[in-house]
Design an enzyme around this catalytic site. Structure first.
Site, PDB file in Angstrom:
ATOM      1  N   ASP A   1       0.767  -1.422   0.228  1.00  0.00           N
ATOM      2  CA  ASP A   1       0.264  -0.271  -0.209  1.00  0.00           C
ATOM      3  C   ASP A   1       1.031   1.135  -0.111  1.00  0.00           C
ATOM      4  O   ASP A   1       2.388   1.165   0.301  1.00  0.00           O
ATOM      5  CB  ASP A   1      -1.307  -0.401   0.818  1.00  0.00           C
ATOM      6  CG  ASP A   1      -2.116   0.972   0.678  1.00  0.00           C
ATOM      7  OD1 ASP A   1      -2.146   2.358   0.423  1.00  0.00           O
ATOM      8  OD2 ASP A   1      -3.207   0.352   1.471  1.00  0.00           O
TER       9      ASP A   1
ATOM     10  N   ASP B   1       4.399   1.666  -4.301  1.00  0.00           N
ATOM     11  CA  ASP B   1       3.809   2.634  -5.747  1.00  0.00           C
ATOM     12  C   ASP B   1       3.153   1.834  -6.108  1.00  0.00           C
ATOM     13  O   ASP B   1       3.973   1.144  -7.392  1.00  0.00           O
ATOM     14  CB  ASP B   1       4.129   3.708  -5.972  1.00  0.00           C
ATOM     15  CG  ASP B   1       3.329   4.308  -6.678  1.00  0.00           C
ATOM     16  OD1 ASP B   1       2.783   4.033  -7.181  1.00  0.00           O
ATOM     17  OD2 ASP B   1       3.959   5.556  -7.056  1.00  0.00           O
TER      18      ASP B   1
ATOM     19  N   ASN C   1      -6.999  -5.540  -5.204  1.00  0.00           N
ATOM     20  CA  ASN C   1      -7.386  -4.970  -5.082  1.00  0.00           C
ATOM     21  C   ASN C   1      -7.638  -3.416  -4.998  1.00  0.00           C
ATOM     22  O   ASN C   1      -8.381  -2.572  -4.925  1.00  0.00           O
ATOM     23  CB  ASN C   1      -7.553  -5.867  -3.008  1.00  0.00           C
ATOM     24  CG  ASN C   1      -8.539  -4.000  -2.876  1.00  0.00           C
ATOM     25  OD1 ASN C   1      -9.277  -3.934  -2.569  1.00  0.00           O
ATOM     26  ND2 ASN C   1      -7.513  -3.814  -1.764  1.00  0.00           N
TER      27      ASN C   1
ATOM     28  N   TYR D   1     -11.635   4.913 -14.787  1.00  0.00           N
ATOM     29  CA  TYR D   1     -12.171   4.622 -13.849  1.00  0.00           C
ATOM     30  C   TYR D   1     -12.753   2.761 -14.296  1.00  0.00           C
ATOM     31  O   TYR D   1     -12.616   1.603 -14.641  1.00  0.00           O
ATOM     32  CB  TYR D   1     -12.868   5.167 -12.357  1.00  0.00           C
ATOM     33  CG  TYR D   1     -13.336   4.201 -11.380  1.00  0.00           C
ATOM     34  CD1 TYR D   1     -12.216   3.396 -10.906  1.00  0.00           C
ATOM     35  CD2 TYR D   1     -14.565   3.310 -11.587  1.00  0.00           C
ATOM     36  CE1 TYR D   1     -12.082   2.601  -9.695  1.00  0.00           C
ATOM     37  CE2 TYR D   1     -14.567   2.521 -10.085  1.00  0.00           C
ATOM     38  CZ  TYR D   1     -13.572   1.517  -9.144  1.00  0.00           C
ATOM     39  OH  TYR D   1     -13.694   1.240  -8.571  1.00  0.00           O
TER      40      TYR D   1
ATOM     41  N   LYS E   1     -12.577  -0.706 -14.899  1.00  0.00           N
ATOM     42  CA  LYS E   1     -12.796  -1.797 -14.263  1.00  0.00           C
ATOM     43  C   LYS E   1     -13.618  -2.962 -14.820  1.00  0.00           C
ATOM     44  O   LYS E   1     -13.640  -4.261 -14.813  1.00  0.00           O
ATOM     45  CB  LYS E   1     -13.858  -1.376 -12.807  1.00  0.00           C
ATOM     46  CG  LYS E   1     -13.336  -0.768 -11.724  1.00  0.00           C
ATOM     47  CD  LYS E   1     -12.283  -1.834 -11.105  1.00  0.00           C
ATOM     48  CE  LYS E   1     -11.185  -1.251  -9.987  1.00  0.00           C
ATOM     49  NZ  LYS E   1     -10.317  -2.375  -9.484  1.00  0.00           N
TER      50      LYS E   1
ATOM     51  N   VAL F   1     -19.914   0.166  -1.565  1.00  0.00           N
ATOM     52  CA  VAL F   1     -19.389  -0.393  -0.052  1.00  0.00           C
ATOM     53  C   VAL F   1     -18.643   0.599   0.410  1.00  0.00           C
ATOM     54  O   VAL F   1     -18.393   2.140   0.227  1.00  0.00           O
ATOM     55  CB  VAL F   1     -17.988  -1.391  -0.551  1.00  0.00           C
ATOM     56  CG1 VAL F   1     -17.658  -2.462   0.698  1.00  0.00           C
ATOM     57  CG2 VAL F   1     -18.227  -2.435  -2.127  1.00  0.00           C
TER      58      VAL F   1
ATOM     59  N   THR G   1     -16.947   2.142   2.575  1.00  0.00           N
ATOM     60  CA  THR G   1     -15.234   2.402   3.523  1.00  0.00           C
ATOM     61  C   THR G   1     -15.738   3.677   3.981  1.00  0.00           C
ATOM     62  O   THR G   1     -16.035   4.496   3.896  1.00  0.00           O
ATOM     63  CB  THR G   1     -14.730   2.162   2.542  1.00  0.00           C
ATOM     64  OG1 THR G   1     -15.129   2.759   1.237  1.00  0.00           O
ATOM     65  CG2 THR G   1     -14.923   0.498   1.901  1.00  0.00           C
TER      66      THR G   1
END
Length: 258
Positions: A46, A73, A100, A165, A169, A198, A200
């Protein structure tokens, strides 16, 4: 908001070596914690060092196998490959790969430059192939493995405000299906998990307002809110022996939205 029910125990995951991208927060952190709770040895990368180190400390304090964290990265493919090799040298070849990491920053069609396009693809699409490539030799030696690539319902539902994006995806499903046949000969299963909206910390902070709550209530078949643990539960199933004959598929976890 609802709580995720206690997850099933997948005995086949105990002792497995798992690599997760973007494991420091959100869905990724839930996945790291879920695998650790199964007795797996998790390594993750991460860019959020403080959150990632706090997660490792919290899981170790809870008596779970302490995850290994490395700052990376993932847009730097060379660095990603080196980190994966170093982590595999510490824990052993990986049995499970979970792709992920992603960034759903909003952007307008008219404003996207070539550099913008390349930057978003570099985060959301390109690393997935190279992580798969990196784990392949080890999984071949082991005689099998599981790769789980995370997509999004954004492109299924024709979501606006993030066209690059959504493109990336959608490509996740193509990558999964494009690899499944070839890797299946080595006992490696490749699947996509596609989350809905979700809840988060990032989503709650940036996007989930009163208007969004109305949209969620209108579009989900189930009234409860989708939580990171719901996604982690599906990932665990596909990584375990319970998902032994699942490959080349997309598993949608969105409370019935799409």
């Amino acid at each position: 908001m609802n709580k995720v029910a206690t997850m099933a125990t997948h005995h086949s995951l105990r002792g497995k070596r798992v690599f997760v991208t973007g494991g420091g927060s959100g869905i990724g952190a839930a996945i790291v914690e879920a695998f650790a709770a199964q007795g797996a040895q998790v390594a993750f990368v991460d860019i959020a060092t403080a959150a990632s180190e706090a997660l490792c400390a919290r899981l170790a304090a809870a008596g779970l196998p302490a995850p290994l964290f490395a700052h990376c990265d993932i847009t730097d493919i060379g660095a990603l490959q080196r980190v994966m090799a170093a982590l595999a040298a510490q824990v052993g070849d990986f049995d499970v790969l979970v792709n992920n990491a992603a960034n759903d920053q909003r952007h307008n069609v008219a404003d996207v430059t070539v550099d913008d396009w390349d930057e978003r693809i570099a985060v959301n699409q390109r690393p997935m192939f190279f992580t798969c490539q990196s784990v392949l030799p080890g999984m071949q030696k082991k005689g099998g493995g599981a790769i789980i690539n995370l997509s999004s319902i954004s492109w299924h539902i024709k979501g606006a405000g993030y066209p690059v994006y959504a493109t990336a995806k959608a490509a996740v499903v193509g990558l999964t299906r494009g690899l499944a046949r070839e890797l299946g000969a080595h006992g490696i299963r490749v699947n996509t998990v596609t989350p809905g909206w979700v809840m988060t910390e990032r989503q709650l902070e940036l996007w989930v307002d009163a208007e969004a709550e109305i949209e969620i209530n209108k579009n989900q078949c189930l009234p409860d809110r989708l939580m990171p643990g719901h996604i982690a539960a599906m990932v665990l199933f596909l990584a375990s022996d319970d998902g032994a004959m699942c490959t080349a598929q997309e598993f949608v976890v969105d409370a019935g939205w799409s």
